[in-house]
Write a protein that holds these residues in place. Structure first.
Motif, PDB file in Angstrom:
ATOM      1  N   SER A 110       0.821  -1.209   0.000  1.00  6.18           N
ATOM      2  CA  SER A 110       0.000   0.000   0.000  1.00  6.18           C
ATOM      3  C   SER A 110       0.854   1.257   0.000  1.00  6.18           C
ATOM      4  N   ILE A 111       1.993   1.206   0.662  1.00  2.65           N
ATOM      5  CA  ILE A 111       2.915   2.348   0.618  1.00  2.65           C
ATOM      6  C   ILE A 111       3.438   2.530  -0.799  1.00  2.65           C
ATOM      7  N   VAL A 112       3.843   1.436  -1.448  1.00 10.02           N
ATOM      8  CA  VAL A 112       4.318   1.511  -2.837  1.00 10.02           C
ATOM      9  C   VAL A 112       3.194   2.020  -3.741  1.00 10.02           C
ATOM     10  N   PHE A 113       1.980   1.516  -3.531  1.00 10.72           N
ATOM     11  CA  PHE A 113       0.821   1.923  -4.334  1.00 10.72           C
ATOM     12  C   PHE A 113       0.572   3.426  -4.205  1.00 10.72           C
ATOM     13  N   ALA A 114       0.671   3.949  -2.986  1.00 16.23           N
ATOM     14  CA  ALA A 114       0.471   5.391  -2.763  1.00 16.23           C
ATOM     15  C   ALA A 114       1.569   6.202  -3.436  1.00 16.23           C
ATOM     16  N   VAL A 115       2.799   5.720  -3.365  1.00 17.81           N
ATOM     17  CA  VAL A 115       3.919   6.440  -3.984  1.00 17.81           C
ATOM     18  C   VAL A 115       3.788   6.439  -5.515  1.00 17.81           C
ATOM     19  N   ILE A 116       3.333   5.318  -6.076  1.00 21.17           N
ATOM     20  CA  ILE A 116       3.152   5.227  -7.528  1.00 21.17           C
ATOM     21  C   ILE A 116       2.106   6.236  -8.005  1.00 21.17           C
ATOM     22  N   HIS A 117       1.103   6.497  -7.190  1.00 18.85           N
ATOM     23  CA  HIS A 117       0.087   7.499  -7.542  1.00 18.85           C
ATOM     24  C   HIS A 117       0.620   8.881  -7.148  1.00 18.85           C
ATOM     25  N   ILE A 118       1.708   9.235  -7.789  1.00 19.23           N
ATOM     26  CA  ILE A 118       2.517  10.401  -7.418  1.00 19.23           C
ATOM     27  C   ILE A 118       1.750  11.719  -7.488  1.00 19.23           C
ATOM     28  N   ILE A 154      -4.329  14.258   2.173  1.00 16.68           N
ATOM     29  CA  ILE A 154      -5.648  13.607   2.252  1.00 16.68           C
ATOM     30  C   ILE A 154      -5.836  12.606   1.109  1.00 16.68           C
ATOM     31  N   PRO A 155      -5.613  12.988  -0.170  1.00 15.06           N
ATOM     32  CA  PRO A 155      -5.751  11.975  -1.221  1.00 15.06           C
ATOM     33  C   PRO A 155      -4.722  10.849  -1.096  1.00 15.06           C
ATOM     34  N   THR A 156      -3.527  11.173  -0.612  1.00 18.14           N
ATOM     35  CA  THR A 156      -2.511  10.130  -0.412  1.00 18.14           C
ATOM     36  C   THR A 156      -2.993   9.123   0.634  1.00 18.14           C
TER      37      THR A 156
END
Length: 197
Positions: free
Chosen positions: A136-144, A151-153
């Motif tokens: 989930s951390i990687v997923f959030a970082v990919i959605h740069i 908030i969106p992060t």
């Protein structure tokens, strides 16, 4: 024959406003193709059975969990959007450009392709290696595009963690695919028709 000189290649940052619709779609489909290929190869390197990974479940539990998570995420997102200023939820205009004038059939296609490709990589490959939290951390970082605003992060991280949990609970990659598809589809349709009105 003239030799190609790699030093003549110039790379510069481009904003979403500088891309026309065709280039935006090319970027989307190329990115999703790359995500799919990386996910597929990673799954093979992990010696997972791709047929088993994508085998359709015998019960409808995956559908209930996928639709339930999607409903929770959509309601949470809409509630937050109602009380939080637009600037705090800004993604740089990518979603508006992607879905704002798109036909409904194309929003459905985009949502399905993104759901399958991203879930193959994140749930099928990465989560298999490092678990739902780090995935989930990687997923959030990919959605740069969301990283400028917390908030969106946070929403992206929590959504991804939920996708990981329903994948582990149901044992089927179709549960997170259904949830991811429904989230993208509904949010895309909201953007499409809100902009139209």
């Amino acid at each position: 024959m003239k030799k190609f000189n790699f030093r003549n290649i110039r790379v510069r940052k481009v904003t979403v406003d500088e891309l026309d619709d065709r280039m935006l779609l090319i970027n989307l489909y190329m990115t999703q193709s790359l995500i799919f290929i990386i996910g597929f190869v990673w799954v093979l390197f992990q010696r997972q059975n791709v047929n088993k990974l994508f085998s359709f479940p015998k019960t409808l539990d995956f559908l209930y969990f996928g639709a339930g998570l999607a409903l929770i995420v959509i309601i949470l997102d809409l509630l937050i959007s109602k009380f939080v200023p637009d600037e705090a939820m800004d993604d740089g205009g990518v979603n508006d450009r992607m879905f704002g004038n798109r036909p409904v059939w194309h929003i459905i296609v985009i949502s399905f392709i993104v759901a399958v490709c991203e879930e193959l990589l994140f749930r099928g490959a990465i989560q298999y290696a490092i678990g739902p939290y780090w995935t989930s951390i990687v997923f959030a970082v990919i959605h740069i595009r969301y990283l400028k605003h917390w908030i969106p992060t946070a929403i992206v991280f929590l959504s991804s963690y939920g996708l990981g949990l329903i994948y582990e609970h149901t044992g089927s990659i179709w549960a997170p695919i259904v949830a991811h598809f429904l989230i993208d589809l509904v949010m895309g349709l909201i953007i499409r028709f809100r902009r139209k009105s």
